[in-house]
Write an enzyme that holds these catalytic residues in place. Structure first.
Site, short mmCIF file in Angstrom:
data_model
loop_
_atom_site.label_atom_id
_atom_site.label_comp_id
_atom_site.label_asym_id
_atom_site.label_seq_id
_atom_site.Cartn_x
_atom_site.Cartn_y
_atom_site.Cartn_z
CD GLU A 28 -1.71 -4.44 10.35
OE1 GLU A 28 -2.25 -3.90 11.33
OE2 GLU A 28 -2.29 -4.72 9.30
CD GLU A 63 -0.68 0.32 4.69
OE1 GLU A 63 0.08 -0.65 4.52
OE2 GLU A 63 -1.90 0.21 4.82
CG HIS A 85 -1.85 -1.16 1.27
ND1 HIS A 85 -2.13 -1.86 2.44
CD2 HIS A 85 -2.56 -1.78 0.30
CE1 HIS A 85 -2.98 -2.83 2.17
NE2 HIS A 85 -3.25 -2.80 0.87
#
Length: 1128
Positions: free
Chosen positions: A1012, A876, A873
């Protein structure tokens, strides 16, 4: 007698209270007779004067008993059928003409106490006929305040049932209530309060709300509120004023109500009254409710763009058969996709009598998470055949280290050179009177044509006339040189002018040896003094011989005047992996859809993590409310709004609108930039519109743009008005990032957190159903922040998170090559070419075999594989900074790094979505699709990086590099920013097409994780209360490597033979979004009543889903793509 029995009962205080209640209920039943419930004729014969008095005595005793006990006694009373007995008494008493007023009063008073504790109270009242009895009693006693009060109290409970509310509305109760509520008076205050509560409950029904509108009661309510506001000067009757506002709030839930409210000048009335209430903190409930009503009724505005599609167009080789991209391409020309024909929410306003009686049961069932996969057959990996092995053999070339003729491969490896990604490009520029980004010279017109495309030259910008105090700085006359005489340890000028020794990395907290191994020493910053100004006023330095650039910069008059020396940071020495000249070379080979010809200063100069920690911003009380009120002022005072466009990408020839110098200048025409339009709404306030992802009409979150032409000491407000998520970490202490060119030139090249009065809230710009995945009546959200600038004529950049461009990655990979030693096996391949013609790099890192002996070669080939990928993405960017820390550690000279290389073979795809990164997308690639949702069936043409990455893993499965079960997350606890408690190990149905699930289920990799990282900050560990920075992100990447080493050492003790295995780690940020952009940012600090402030009726509670960020907690909705999350 019954009366004596009751009295005797009362003289025994030792009898338990619950027993007393049961005894009294039994007495009431005996008095009414067993047949009362079944036989109406018998019921008529029971009541007489003596019975009424006895009943009153019992009711009085029950009332006293039920008043105390914190509700427990009421629960016993209800469970034993007490409500039904009271309703039967009410029916019996109503048949007497006239009914006993005292008995009716006692019965209704008791029912008012019992009703809130009986979940079936509304149904029982309607089926027994008690509902109509209470209504008739009210109509006959409008002037009897003593009896009317308990009747209203019971009516308030009746009305909480939606079916009852509709029935009462049909019986004229809404009109009846408006006869009871009255202007300001010191009499019957309690009566007015209860009447307004009951009316508010009735108006929750849309049918009743329409009755109120048709009866012309909206102006009446506004007049009543204004009257109570003016007369209640000592604020003693705030609850009555709040009751009037709740009635207005419920009426304005329907379109007709909002229209009537606007026609009655309701926005102006509530705005003026709320403004007067602001100084009194205790009146905040009135201000908040007024704000909610005004925002709801605020006329929906059109987003100031001609289309919500991206300003850039890229024609796909073929269009998907279904999905959002197919809908986008099938949209007829000329269709207005910005707003719907009706920009208001046409709710289904027809109430039915089939509404659920037990709303509580429904709410309970809705809390079940249906997204969690519970089918056991699907919770076991099932390897699929995938592509035939004959097709997968082409991927053997990416595994030369595993080939049979290793000697040949080794020779080839030593001779192999990294493919250079492209030709030449340019350096920073800016617009007139500001430092400029670099334009491509005409001699550099041909730039690695790919798929028929090439980067064209852009027109050079004319040099503005220099001010008297300081001529423009031209970067083609500046040479960034290294002072070889300086020591290797750097001293950086701090903001206060003193010199401080700084370190780029924060060492881990576990163990001195690990700290020493992972600590990075900051390289020195050498600033060479330039020659003084020449006769023409130009600052001359040593010319760059290879890539001339033309970037002007004007310093502040009070900082850099005539004869001053301008210091330029030697970023190549400051950042070991950063080289401005090399970065320019890499940009020249980067292909972009807009064919960018400029380079942003932050990417050119680089970023050095600040030495000072940046705490989470403390939320200012009422900041969101104050911003909303300022927005409402736009409607009330439209003449104060400038509405002046100062930047617009839809004017490709000249997106920067020239003016008389009274406005800021904006620019986003550089790699990863995203800003579509800037509109000056007030002198120092700007509305900003973000660009959609290419081949998409949504995903507005990432921003990166330049601002110049500012004034020192002025506070500017910026509003990004087309955000889509219903909540954001900006409500929890996160700040935007700013980069100052003047600071960089002064030796402080870094992104810093900035901004005050930051909040994120629902605005009045309508979002069409096309942009909202078919949902109508949705609005965009505003991110607003204020900031001031320290330098005159500075050039500053703002970003959502620390930018990390594709060209930066290429530069870093090129610099990593220089770190290779004879003991390191490093190979850089091009996995594939993207849709946009950019190369997707694939790295192989391990240790060279100790010798050419068979044993060492065998050990080399049988090392377990670790497959890493990041940046699927584009928005990010934190994933790239974590990956940077991992790569630097793997290429380091420490004994830990050497041991890790000897233990594993690392296959790394550091950027899965180069096209999205280059073109400033937030979520998608050029195909307009989320690449992390394409793993089940990737398309070779539309999703080449996913197609080839999956094929790589399939090839490994075919050559039987069997997976081995490992428990990686449990070894990451050594990282100070990692939170094991925030990890999620579930499989969600909505994530079945993501890399984590597909690689586990189809390829059989049992340890497939998504690690993450937050964009905001930490709520635990040594970074608690701090915003995340690149230092912490890179440290997390290094700590991941240390965890892998611990994994190897611990499993080595348990496993005498080294079994080959493959593990897949996907680096991501905490933002996981779906097509309709549901909540995806969990909160991690105290909850904010965000949904109430923003009037987001369908928003989750503000504890954003915590598996992602502690948010994104936002709401413990596990919306992340990961099994393993670490809080930062």
């Amino acid at each position: 007698s019954p009366t004596e029995a009751v009295c005797k009962h009362e003289i025994y205080p030792y009898v338990p209270s619950n027993s007393r209640i049961l005894m009294l209920l039994g007495q009431l039943e005996r008095m009414n007779g067993e047949a009362m419930v079944r036989d109406a004729e018998t019921a008529r014969q029971v009541t007489n004067i003596r019975d009424v008095q006895t009943t009153l005595n019992i009711l009085c005793i029950l009332s006293e008993l039920l008043t105390v006990g914190e509700g427990r006694r009421v629960g016993v009373f209800v469970s034993k059928g007490g409500t039904g007995i009271l309703f039967q008494l009410l029916i019996t008493a109503s048949k007497e003409l006239p009914p006993s007023e005292e008995l009716m009063l006692q019965l209704h008073s008791l029912l008012a106490k019992v009703g809130p504790k009986d979940r079936k109270f509304g149904v029982k009242s309607r089926l027994s006929g008690a509902l109509n009895i209470t209504v008739n009693l009210m109509k006959q006693n409008l002037q009897n305040a003593k009896l009317l009060l308990p009747c209203l109290q019971v009516l308030r409970v009746y009305s909480t049932n939606s079916v009852n509310a509709i029935s009462l509305g049909k019986n004229g109760v809404v009109e009846l209530m408006f006869k009871i509520v009255a202007p300001y008076s010191k009499k019957n205050i309690s009566l007015h309060k209860v009447a307004l509560d009951a009316l508010g409950a009735l108006l929750k029904s849309r049918t009743n709300a329409r009755r109120a509108v048709d009866g012309g009661h909206v102006p009446v309510l506004l007049a009543l509120y204004l009257d109570w506001h003016r007369n209640d000067t000592r604020h003693r009757h705030m609850l009555i004023r709040k009751g009037l506002l709740i009635c207005l709030r419920n009426i304005t839930n329907i379109k007709l109500g909002r229209k009537a409210f606007i026609e009655a000048d309701g926005i102006r009335i509530l705005y003026n009254t709320s403004t007067e209430c602001l100084p009194v903190r205790t009146l905040d409930p009135l201000v908040n409710t007024s704000s909610l009503i005004m925002r709801k009724c605020f006329p929906k505005n059109r987003l100031p763009v001609s289309t919500i599609k991206s300003a850039f167009h890229y024609q796909l080789p073929h269009i998907p058969a279904a999905g959002p991209v197919a809908q986008l391409y099938s949209q007829p020309p000329g269709v207005d996709d910005v707003v719907d024909e009706s920009d208001d929410n046409d709710e289904t306003e027809a109430d039915t009598e089939n509404d659920t009686e037990n709303e509580e049961d429904e709410k309970y069932h809705r809390t079940v998470n249906d997204d969690i996969e519970t089918d056991l057959n699907k919770l076991h990996p099932k390897k699929s055949a995938g592509r035939p092995f004959e097709e997968l053999k082409v991927y053997e070339r990416f595994f030369l280290e595993l080939s049979e003729d290793f000697q040949v491969s080794l020779i080839f490896y030593f001779l192999h050179k990294v493919t250079r990604f492209g030709d030449m490009v340019i350096v920073p520029t800016a617009q007139a009177l500001s430092p400029k980004h670099t334009s491509l010279s005409s001699s550099q017109e041909d730039c690695n044509p790919t798929k028929g495309k090439h980067t064209e030259t852009s027109p050079s910008f004319p040099n503005p006339a220099p001010p008297v105090s300081l001529p423009p700085l031209k970067l083609d006359t500046i040479h960034l040189t290294k002072d070889q005489d300086k020591k290797e340890v750097a001293h950086i000028a701090s903001p206060d002018g003193q010199t401080t020794l700084s370190s780029l990395t924060t060492s881990p907290s576990q163990g001195q040896s690990i700290e020493q191994e992972l600590a990075h020493v900051l390289e020195s910053v050498s600033l060479e003094e330039e020659r003084a100004l020449n006769a023409e006023g130009e600052i001359r330095g040593v010319k760059q011989e290879e890539s001339p650039v033309n970037c002007g910069s004007e310093g502040a008059e009070d900082e850099i005047g005539e004869g001053a020396v301008l210091e330029v940071p030697d970023t190549a020495r400051l950042l070991p992996l950063h080289d401005p000249d090399l970065y320019v070379e890499m940009v020249k080979g980067t292909q972009s859809v807009p064919q960018y010809a400029e380079v942003a200063y932050p990417d050119y100069f680089g970023h050095v993590a600040p030495t000072l920690r940046e705490p989470l911003l403390e939320r200012v009380y009422g900041v969101q409310r104050s911003k909303i009120f300022q927005d409402i002022e736009r409607l009330i005072h439209p003449n104060d709004i400038l509405d002046k466009v100062v930047y617009d990408l839809n004017v490709p020839s000249c997106p920067v609108i020239e003016d008389d110098g009274e406005s800021l200048k904006f620019n986003s025409q550089f790699e990863s930039g995203n800003l579509r339009k800037a509109v000056q709404v007030r002198k120092y306030e700007y509305d900003l519109v973000l660009n959609s992802d290419i081949n998409s009409n949504h995903y507005h979150q990432w921003f990166y743009f330049e601002v110049s032409g500012m004034r020192v000491g002025i506070t500017y407000r910026f509003n990004i008005i087309n955000c889509e998520k219903s909540n954001s970490q900006f409500n929890y202490g996160m700040q935007v990032l700013m980069y100052s060119v003047q600071e960089a030139i002064s030796g402080r090249p870094c992104w810093i957190r900035t901004g005050t009065d930051i909040c994120y809230y629902k605005n009045h710009f309508a979002r069409s159903s096309i942009a909202a995945g078919g949902q109508k009546g949705k609005s965009y959200y505003t991110l607003t922040f204020s900031t001031s600038f320290s330098h005159k004529d500075d050039v500053c950049y703002f970003a959502y998170h620390y930018p990390y461009t594709y060209s930066t990655l290429k530069m870093h990979l090129s610099k990593l090559e220089a770190l290779r030693t004879p003991q390191i096996y490093l190979r850089q391949d091009v996995l594939c070419e993207t849709l946009g013609g950019n190369a997707c790099p694939l790295l192989t890192i391990t240790a060279m075999p100790e010798s050419n002996s068979n044993d060492h070669i065998c050990q080399f080939r049988n090392r377990p594989l670790i497959f890493l990928s990041a940046r699927v993405h584009p928005g990010e960017t934190n994933a790239s900074w974590v990956m940077k820390g991992t790569l630097e550690f793997l290429m380091g000279t420490s004994s830990l790094a050497a041991s890790l290389r000897e233990a594993y073979i690392f296959k790394i795809v550091p950027m899965l979505n180069p096209d999205g990164v280059v073109n400033g997308n937030h979520r998608c690639s050029l195909s307009g699709e989320d690449l992390n949702r394409q793993w089940q069936n990737p398309n070779l043409e539309l999703h080449p990086t996913i197609y080839h990455t999956k094929s790589l893993l399939q090839y490994l499965a075919h050559i039987q590099r069997a997976p081995l079960q490992r428990k990686l997350p449990f070894h990451l606890h050594i990282a100070p920013a990692f939170s094991m408690a925030s990890c999620s190990f579930v499989v969600e149905r909505s994530k079945e097409s993501t890399a984590r699930v597909v690689v586990w289920r189809e390829i059989g990799v049992q340890r497939s994780y998504t690690m993450e990282s937050t964009l905001c900050g930490c709520d635990q560990g040594k970074y608690k209360g701090l915003q995340i920075g690149t230092r912490e992100l890179e440290e997390m990447g290094a700590q991941f490597c240390v965890a892998m080493l611990r994994l190897k050492r611990l499993t080595g003790l348990l496993t005498p033979l080294l079994i080959p295995f493959c593990s897949v780690i996907l680096l991501s940020s905490s933002c996981s979004t779906t097509y309709v952009l549901e909540e995806d940012e969990p909160s991690f600090l105290e909850a904010i009543d965000y949904s109430a402030e923003s009037n987001d009726d369908d928003a989750e509670p503000e504890n954003e889903h915590s598996s992602e960020v502690l948010e994104h907690p936002e709401h413990l909705d596990q919306l992340s793509d990961s099994e393993t999350n670490h809080r930062v």
